[in-house]
Design an enzyme around this catalytic site. Structure first.
Site, PDB file in Angstrom:
ATOM      1  N   GLY A  18      43.030  38.247  32.363  1.00  0.00           N
ATOM      2  CA  GLY A  18      44.092  38.088  32.751  1.00  0.00           C
ATOM      3  C   GLY A  18      45.140  39.376  31.988  1.00  0.00           C
ATOM      4  N   SER A  19      44.647  40.343  31.578  1.00  0.00           N
ATOM      5  CA  SER A  19      45.185  41.227  30.819  1.00  0.00           C
ATOM      6  C   SER A  19      46.126  42.290  31.991  1.00  0.00           C
ATOM      7  CB  SER A  19      44.619  42.440  30.278  1.00  0.00           C
ATOM      8  OG  SER A  19      43.842  43.233  31.074  1.00  0.00           O
ATOM      9  N   ASN A  20      45.656  42.301  33.281  1.00  0.00           N
ATOM     10  CA  ASN A  20      47.110  42.733  34.169  1.00  0.00           C
ATOM     11  C   ASN A  20      47.976  41.944  34.620  1.00  0.00           C
ATOM     12  OD1 ASN A  20      46.149  45.599  35.395  1.00  0.00           O
ATOM     13  ND2 ASN A  20      44.242  44.567  35.271  1.00  0.00           N
ATOM     14  N   MET A 100      38.166  37.348  41.497  1.00  0.00           N
ATOM     15  CA  MET A 100      36.671  37.640  41.608  1.00  0.00           C
ATOM     16  C   MET A 100      36.108  36.963  42.942  1.00  0.00           C
ATOM     17  SD  MET A 100      36.214  40.059  39.597  1.00  0.00           S
ATOM     18  CE  MET A 100      34.501  40.391  39.673  1.00  0.00           C
ATOM     19  N   ARG A 101      36.890  36.831  43.931  1.00  0.00           N
ATOM     20  CA  ARG A 101      36.615  36.239  45.358  1.00  0.00           C
ATOM     21  C   ARG A 101      37.001  37.496  46.424  1.00  0.00           C
ATOM     22  NH1 ARG A 101      33.798  31.980  46.042  1.00  0.00           N
ATOM     23  NH2 ARG A 101      34.397  31.474  48.083  1.00  0.00           N
ATOM     24  N   ASN A 123      45.963  44.835  45.683  1.00  0.00           N
ATOM     25  CA  ASN A 123      44.899  44.491  44.654  1.00  0.00           C
ATOM     26  C   ASN A 123      44.891  45.834  43.910  1.00  0.00           C
ATOM     27  OD1 ASN A 123      42.425  43.498  43.547  1.00  0.00           O
ATOM     28  ND2 ASN A 123      41.342  45.040  44.807  1.00  0.00           N
ATOM     29  N   HIS A 125      42.278  48.196  41.806  1.00  0.00           N
ATOM     30  CA  HIS A 125      40.558  48.323  41.915  1.00  0.00           C
ATOM     31  C   HIS A 125      40.620  49.682  40.698  1.00  0.00           C
ATOM     32  CE1 HIS A 125      36.629  48.569  43.359  1.00  0.00           C
ATOM     33  NE2 HIS A 125      36.923  49.729  43.115  1.00  0.00           N
TER      34      HIS A 125
HETATM   35  C1  GRF Z   1      40.480  44.945  35.941  1.00  0.00           C
HETATM   36  O1  GRF Z   1      39.668  45.879  35.809  1.00  0.00           O
HETATM   37  C2  GRF Z   1      40.669  45.192  37.416  1.00  0.00           C
HETATM   38  O2  GRF Z   1      40.972  46.453  37.964  1.00  0.00           O
HETATM   39  C3  GRF Z   1      39.742  44.585  38.160  1.00  0.00           C
HETATM   40  O3  GRF Z   1      39.415  43.596  37.147  1.00  0.00           O
HETATM   41  C4  GRF Z   1      39.706  43.547  36.100  1.00  0.00           C
HETATM   42  C5  GRF Z   1      40.694  42.577  35.645  1.00  0.00           C
HETATM   43  O4  GRF Z   1      40.900  42.751  34.212  1.00  0.00           O
HETATM   44  N1  GRF Z   1      39.876  44.088  39.625  1.00  0.00           N
HETATM   45  P1  GRF Z   1      41.921  41.667  33.618  1.00  0.00           P
HETATM   46  O5  GRF Z   1      41.705  40.332  33.883  1.00  0.00           O
HETATM   47  O6  GRF Z   1      43.240  41.949  34.251  1.00  0.00           O
HETATM   48  O7  GRF Z   1      42.070  41.850  32.211  1.00  0.00           O
END
Ligand code: GRF
Length: 221
Positions: A18-20, A100-101, A123, A125
Site C-alpha cells: 500500500g505504499s502507492n 494483483m488481479r 494503473n 506499472h
Molecule cells: C508497485 O511496484 C506497483 O507499480 C505495482 O505493484 C507495486 C505495489 O506496491 N503494480 P505498493 O503496494 O503500492 O507498495
C-alpha cells in the site's frame, strides 16, 4: 470530466503493502479541492494496505475471491461483488495501486471514459511499457540487464498492461545496483509520479484535442 470546483473522486484498488495508495491518499489530503479518495477495495484482507486506509479514515472493502479456480465464472462472480461496492459511491476513476488481479474485459468495458476511448481505470506499472509487461516487471528488467528502466501510468484496457499511456518517467540502474536498490529507486519514482499524474488529470492538464493524455514527465517536473 468533473466540475472544476469539485475534487476528482477516485476508488483505490490494492492487494499489498500500500505504499502507492498511501502517497495518493496523502496527495488528496494536501489537495482536497483537486483529489478525493472515496474508498479502498482489496481482494486480500490481510494486506497492509487495509491498515493504511484505516489510518487515514478511508473506508475499505475486502472482496476476496471465494473459490480458488481462475475460470471465467469465478472471475465474473468476484467482479460482480466489486460492482456492488462501486455502486455505493460516486466516483470518476478507479486507481489500481498494486492490485494483483487481472480484470475481465467485461469489467473494463463496464466503465468507459465519457470523453475519450479509454476506460475509467488507471494503473501504475513498474516498467517502461511496452517493455516488461506482467507481474514481475522489476525483476524481469533487472535480470535483462537494462541500464535505464521506468514507471508507466496508463489507462487499463482489456489487454494486460496495454492501455493508453498517460505518463512515463525513467530511472537509471546504476552499475552497482542490486535488485533491492533498483526497486527502491523505481519505487521513489512511483511515489512521485502517480499522485502527480492524478493531480494533473484532475486539472485537465493532459487533455488536448489532438493527443489526449499523452505526456512525458522528466524527473524535474
Ligand atoms: C508497485 O511496484 C506497483 O507499480 C505495482 O505493484 C507495486 C505495489 O506496491 N503494480 P505498493 O503496494 O503500492 O507498495
Amino acid at each position: 470530466m468533473q466540475p472544476s470546483y469539485a475534487p476528482m473522486r477516485v476508488v483505490l484498488f490494492a492487494s499489498g503493502r500500500g505504499s502507492n495508495a498511501r502517497t495518493i491518499i496523502e496527495m488528496a489530503i494536501q489537495q482536497p479541492m483537486s483529489l478525493k479518495v472515496v474508498a479502498l477495495i482489496t481482494n486480500k484482507g490481510s494486506a497492509p494496505v487495509v491498515q493504511v486506509a484505516e489510518n487515514y479514515g478511508i473506508p475499505s472493502y475486502i472482496v476476496p475471491v471465494r473459490r480458488q479456480e481462475t475460470g471465467r465464472a469465478t472471475r465474473l462472480e468476484h467482479e460482480g461483488r466489486i460492482h456492488e461496492v462501486l455502486k455505493k459511491y460516486d466516483w470518476e476513476y478507479i486507481c489500481l495501486a498494486g492490485y494483483m488481479r487481472i480484470f475481465t474485459p467485461d469489467f473494463v468495458e463496464a466503465y468507459p471514459h465519457p470523453d475519450f476511448p479509454v476506460s475509467r481505470i488507471i494503473n501504475i506499472h513498474p516498467s517502461m511499457l511496452p517493455a516488461f509487461k506482467g507481474s514481475s516487471a522489476y525483476d524481469d528488467a533487472f535480470d535483462y540487464g537494462v541500464k535505464v528502466s521506468g514507471i508507466t501510468v496508463h489507462f487499463v484496457s482489456p489487454g494486460v498492461d496495454e492501455g493508453v499511456i498517460i505518463a512515463q518517467e525513467s530511472f537509471e540502474r546504476l552499475p552497482n545496483d542490486d535488485l533491492t536498490q533498483f526497486k527502491a529507486r523505481g519505487l521513489s519514482v512511483e511515489h512521485r509520479l502517480y499522485p502527480n499524474v492524478l493531480l494533473s488529470l484532475s486539472r485537465g492538464d493532459f487533455v488536448t484535442q489532438s493527443e489526449p493524455f499523452s505526456i512525458f514527465l522528466t524527473p524535474s517536473s
